[in-house]
Design a protein around this motif. Structure first.
Motif, PDB file in Angstrom:
ATOM      1  N   THR A  90     -45.351  86.828  56.083  1.00 11.89           N
ATOM      2  CA  THR A  90     -44.844  86.790  54.698  1.00 11.89           C
ATOM      3  C   THR A  90     -45.692  87.671  53.799  1.00 11.89           C
ATOM      4  O   THR A  90     -45.170  88.412  52.947  1.00 11.89           O
ATOM      5  N   ASP A  91     -47.010  87.628  53.961  1.00 10.39           N
ATOM      6  CA  ASP A  91     -47.894  88.487  53.162  1.00 10.39           C
ATOM      7  C   ASP A  91     -47.602  89.962  53.427  1.00 10.39           C
ATOM      8  O   ASP A  91     -47.573  90.790  52.504  1.00 10.39           O
ATOM      9  N   LYS A  92     -47.399  90.271  54.713  1.00  7.26           N
ATOM     10  CA  LYS A  92     -47.123  91.676  55.062  1.00  7.26           C
ATOM     11  C   LYS A  92     -45.790  92.128  54.451  1.00  7.26           C
ATOM     12  O   LYS A  92     -45.682  93.240  53.934  1.00  7.26           O
ATOM     13  N   ALA A  93     -44.804  91.232  54.485  1.00 10.51           N
ATOM     14  CA  ALA A  93     -43.499  91.562  53.888  1.00 10.51           C
ATOM     15  C   ALA A  93     -43.639  91.781  52.390  1.00 10.51           C
ATOM     16  O   ALA A  93     -43.018  92.682  51.815  1.00 10.51           O
ATOM     17  N   ARG A  94     -44.484  90.937  51.724  1.00  7.17           N
ATOM     18  CA  ARG A  94     -44.665  91.081  50.282  1.00  7.17           C
ATOM     19  C   ARG A  94     -45.294  92.433  49.935  1.00  7.17           C
ATOM     20  O   ARG A  94     -44.906  93.106  48.987  1.00  7.17           O
ATOM     21  N   LYS A  95     -46.280  92.842  50.749  1.00  4.21           N
ATOM     22  CA  LYS A  95     -46.911  94.142  50.504  1.00  4.21           C
ATOM     23  C   LYS A  95     -45.903  95.278  50.654  1.00  4.21           C
ATOM     24  O   LYS A  95     -45.894  96.234  49.878  1.00  4.21           O
ATOM     25  N   ILE A  96     -45.059  95.161  51.689  1.00  2.14           N
ATOM     26  CA  ILE A  96     -44.044  96.218  51.909  1.00  2.14           C
ATOM     27  C   ILE A  96     -43.043  96.219  50.751  1.00  2.14           C
ATOM     28  O   ILE A  96     -42.588  97.272  50.294  1.00  2.14           O
ATOM     29  N   LYS A  97     -42.688  95.037  50.226  1.00  4.55           N
ATOM     30  CA  LYS A  97     -41.785  94.974  49.070  1.00  4.55           C
ATOM     31  C   LYS A  97     -42.379  95.735  47.883  1.00  4.55           C
ATOM     32  O   LYS A  97     -41.682  96.464  47.167  1.00  4.55           O
ATOM     33  N   ASN A  98     -43.687  95.534  47.665  1.00  2.00           N
ATOM     34  CA  ASN A  98     -44.337  96.238  46.559  1.00  2.00           C
ATOM     35  C   ASN A  98     -44.305  97.748  46.777  1.00  2.00           C
ATOM     36  O   ASN A  98     -44.091  98.530  45.836  1.00  2.00           O
ATOM     37  N   GLN A  99     -44.541  98.160  48.042  1.00  2.00           N
ATOM     38  CA  GLN A  99     -44.475  99.599  48.334  1.00  2.00           C
ATOM     39  C   GLN A  99     -43.075 100.143  48.090  1.00  2.00           C
ATOM     40  O   GLN A  99     -42.905 101.249  47.572  1.00  2.00           O
ATOM     41  N   ILE A 100     -42.055  99.355  48.481  1.00  2.00           N
ATOM     42  CA  ILE A 100     -40.656  99.776  48.254  1.00  2.00           C
ATOM     43  C   ILE A 100     -40.380  99.919  46.763  1.00  2.00           C
ATOM     44  O   ILE A 100     -39.765 100.887  46.310  1.00  2.00           O
ATOM     45  N   ALA A 101     -40.861  98.957  45.952  1.00  2.00           N
ATOM     46  CA  ALA A 101     -40.640  99.021  44.502  1.00  2.00           C
ATOM     47  C   ALA A 101     -41.290 100.263  43.900  1.00  2.00           C
ATOM     48  O   ALA A 101     -40.704 100.949  43.061  1.00  2.00           O
ATOM     49  N   ASP A 102     -42.524 100.562  44.367  1.00  2.00           N
ATOM     50  CA  ASP A 102     -43.217 101.756  43.854  1.00  2.00           C
ATOM     51  C   ASP A 102     -42.458 103.028  44.225  1.00  2.00           C
ATOM     52  O   ASP A 102     -42.295 103.941  43.397  1.00  2.00           O
ATOM     53  N   LEU A 103     -42.002 103.111  45.480  1.00  2.00           N
ATOM     54  CA  LEU A 103     -41.258 104.303  45.924  1.00  2.00           C
ATOM     55  C   LEU A 103     -39.947 104.455  45.168  1.00  2.00           C
ATOM     56  O   LEU A 103     -39.539 105.555  44.792  1.00  2.00           O
ATOM     57  N   GLU A 104     -39.237 103.314  44.939  1.00  2.00           N
ATOM     58  CA  GLU A 104     -37.974 103.378  44.193  1.00  2.00           C
ATOM     59  C   GLU A 104     -38.209 103.897  42.776  1.00  2.00           C
ATOM     60  O   GLU A 104     -37.426 104.690  42.245  1.00  2.00           O
TER      61      GLU A 104
END
Length: 603
Positions: A536-550
């Protein structure tokens, strides 16, 4: 270009007297009908006030990019003033919305997104105007020298004429050269023009009433008059009234400058014929105004319909929700653009129509803001309710009273579903806290329960069978589906004895090799046996990366939209497009990885 061709002084010889009389007669005729003034007073077909801000900025950019941009200063200033008015109105609208929401007007601050583009266009145009004036001065100097040379040729024609010179041809060439010569500075024009006509008078006196020359001059000008009359007749059938009127203006200018004088017997006759045709073309202005009035009435009906639609959207007849207002915002924006794109309306109702439009637009914004203000209060109450549910979950997440606490957590989850939205800034935080408390409890419950019910040895046998089956799969049709089935079956099997945990590593390695064999871009499997919370922590970090890229993709897209030529062939945008493609590729890869984590976590 210098266009005056009449001699400003009275001349004594016959040729000069005829020209003087003809010019006087011509002026008398043109006092009756001032076609140029009336045609210039006609309304524009595409008035600036009908253009949107983006269209005005595009028109300004077109002028800036013209080679002769400096010659369009009046049009540029009109468009610039219209753009400033648009920006001012929109800023005032934002200020009204700001104060409608209960804010202090003194704290209002808003930078219009199109102001910088307008400022850049104005600054570029100022530089072009400076270049234009500099080139104009150079051109005037060049034209002045050319006109002095023409005057010298004229002077030599009657002072140093060589035997056998064709005077008619020579004077015609001089007059044509004078007519085609470019503009000079206004301060030079009067003396230059008087000098030219002085020497023209001296030339005419030198001719001493040369009949042959005069007859050729009359014949030549009569031929021009007949050509002008024939073209005017064709304009009677021109379907575009404005085009006919514009060309008629040019024909009158041509008549005055190049078709004078003619023999006396043709003067009145040709002028009357030309004047009658002009009058008939002139009378067609009523068609133009009728069509304009018809178009304006149609525009008024369309704008009135838009205003009525705004009224309905601002005062809905039923209970509305967030979706209604989001859809209404899009509809209102389309209506606003349609209103601005629609042409002019009758002048007597123009101001009132614009006022009604702004008032109803403001009423819509007020109603929308009021809804979201009330919604915000409701979301705060929902936040308080969810915080209470979190507190209850956290207080009981370590309890082992399964009979009592399991139903409690199920009820907490059910209650959570029925609580409405909370402020966006708190949504992820409260959900993560609630989910963590629930996951902690149910993981503890499963661990305790599985310790007594799982048959770990049987699980090992089942996993060994699946592993052997996986090893037999090759790169054949349907292999991807088989691999996915084996993976799902593996995840459904429970734990194995601690001394047999190596089978998990062996399975993950075999699965990875098979996925590579089948060219699948798969998420790195949980080789290190990550816990559910770690996933879950790893998924949250990837979500943040996705938001930054978007956010970066949106920013790059916005930067590209500021260019009028935003194609990939534009060398200025080559690096930007490459960067944008790279960001999008990274974004898709992260989304795939996130999907695989979620799928793995669910299994």
């Amino acid at each position: 270009m210098i266009t005056e061709t009449g001699n400003p002084e009275n001349e004594e010889n016959k040729v000069s007297l005829d020209e003087s009389q003809n010019n006087s007669e011509q002026n008398h005729h043109h006092d009756d009908i001032d076609y140029e003034a009336e045609i210039e007073a006609l309304p524009e077909e595409n008035p600036i006030e009908s253009l949107s801000l983006d269209q005005i900025l595009d028109e300004l950019e077109k002028i800036v990019n013209l080679k002769d941009a400096g010659s369009h200063s009046r049009k540029f200033q009109q468009l610039r003033d219209a753009a400033n008015l648009h920006i001012h109105d929109e800023i005032e609208e934002k200020k009204h919305q700001y104060t409608e929401e209960g804010n202090d007007e003194a704290n209002f601050s808003y930078q219009h997104p199109k102001a910088s583009r307008l400022s850049a266009l104005v600054n570029i145009y100022k530089e072009k105007m400076d270049d234009f004036h500099k080139k104009q001065e150079e051109e005037h100097s060049k034209n002045l020298a050319e006109r002095h040379d023409i005057i010298e040729r004229l002077k030599n024609l009657y002072t140093n004429t060589e035997a056998g010179t064709n005077l008619f041809k020579a004077i015609r060439e001089i007059k044509e050269a004078w007519s085609n010569a470019g503009q000079v500075a206004k301060s030079e024009f009067k003396n230059l023009n008087n000098n030219y006509f002085h020497h023209l008078k001296m030339f005419n006196e030198m001719l001493d009433l040369n009949k042959e020359y005069l007859e050729q001059e009359y014949s030549h000008n009569l031929e021009k008059r007949n050509h002008i009359i024939d073209r005017a007749k064709e304009l009677l059938n021109e379907p575009l009234v404005q085009k006919a009127l514009n060309e008629l203006q040019y024909l009158h200018k041509l008549w005055k400058e190049e078709a004078e004088p003619v023999a006396e017997e043709f003067r009145e006759k040709t002028w009357e014929e030309f004047k009658d045709i002009s009058q008939k073309i002139h009378e067609r202005k009523s068609e133009l105004f009728a069509n304009l009035e018809k178009d304006q009435e149609a525009n008024l009906a369309k704008k009135t319909e838009i205003i009525e639609e705004l009224k309905k959207l601002a005062s809905p007849s039923q209970n509305v929700n967030h979706n209604y207002w989001q859809n209404a915002i899009k509809t209102v924006e389309n209506l606003r653009l349609e209103f601005l794109k629609t042409g002019s309306v009758p002048k007597k109702v123009s101001n009132q129509t614009w006022t009604d439009f702004k008032q109803n637009l403001r009423a819509f914004n007020t109603a929308k803001n009021s809804f979201y203000k009330n919604l915000k209060d409701s979301q705060i109450k929902n936040l308080e309710t969810k915080l209470a549910l979190i507190k209850t979950a956290q207080d009981n997440m370590l309890s082992e009273d399964w009979e009592t606490i399991v139903p409690l957590f199920k009820k907490l989850q059910e209650d959570w579903k029925h609580v409405g939205h909370v402020p966006r800034s708190q949504a992820n935080k409260v959900w993560d806290e609630f989910r963590e408390a629930c996951n902690t409890f149910f993981k503890n419950f499963r661990d305790k329960n599985n310790a007594t019910t799982d048959n770990w040895k049987d699980n090992f046998k089942n996993k060994r069978a699946l592993l052997d089956q996986l090893k037999t799969i090759s790169n054949e049709e349907g292999s991807i589906e088989k691999i996915e089935q084996i993976k799902n079956q593996w995840n459904a099997i429970g734990k194995v004895p601690k001394d047999k945990l190596g089978i998990n590593t062996e399975f993950n390695k075999t699965l990875r090799d098979k996925l590579k064999l089948n060219k699948i871009n798969e998420f790195d499997l949980n080789e290190e046996n990550l816990t559910e919370n770690q996933l879950t922590d790893k998924a949250r970090k990837i979500k943040n990366q996705i938001a930054d890229l978007e956010a970066e993709v949106v920013k790059l897209d916005n930067n590209i939209s500021f260019f009028s030529n935003a194609s990939r062939e534009n060398p200025l945008l080559k690096d930007t497009y490459q960067k944008l493609d790279d960001k999008k590729e990274q974004l898709e890869s992260l989304k795939q990885t996130l999907h695989n984590i979620i799928t793995s976590n669910d299994n």
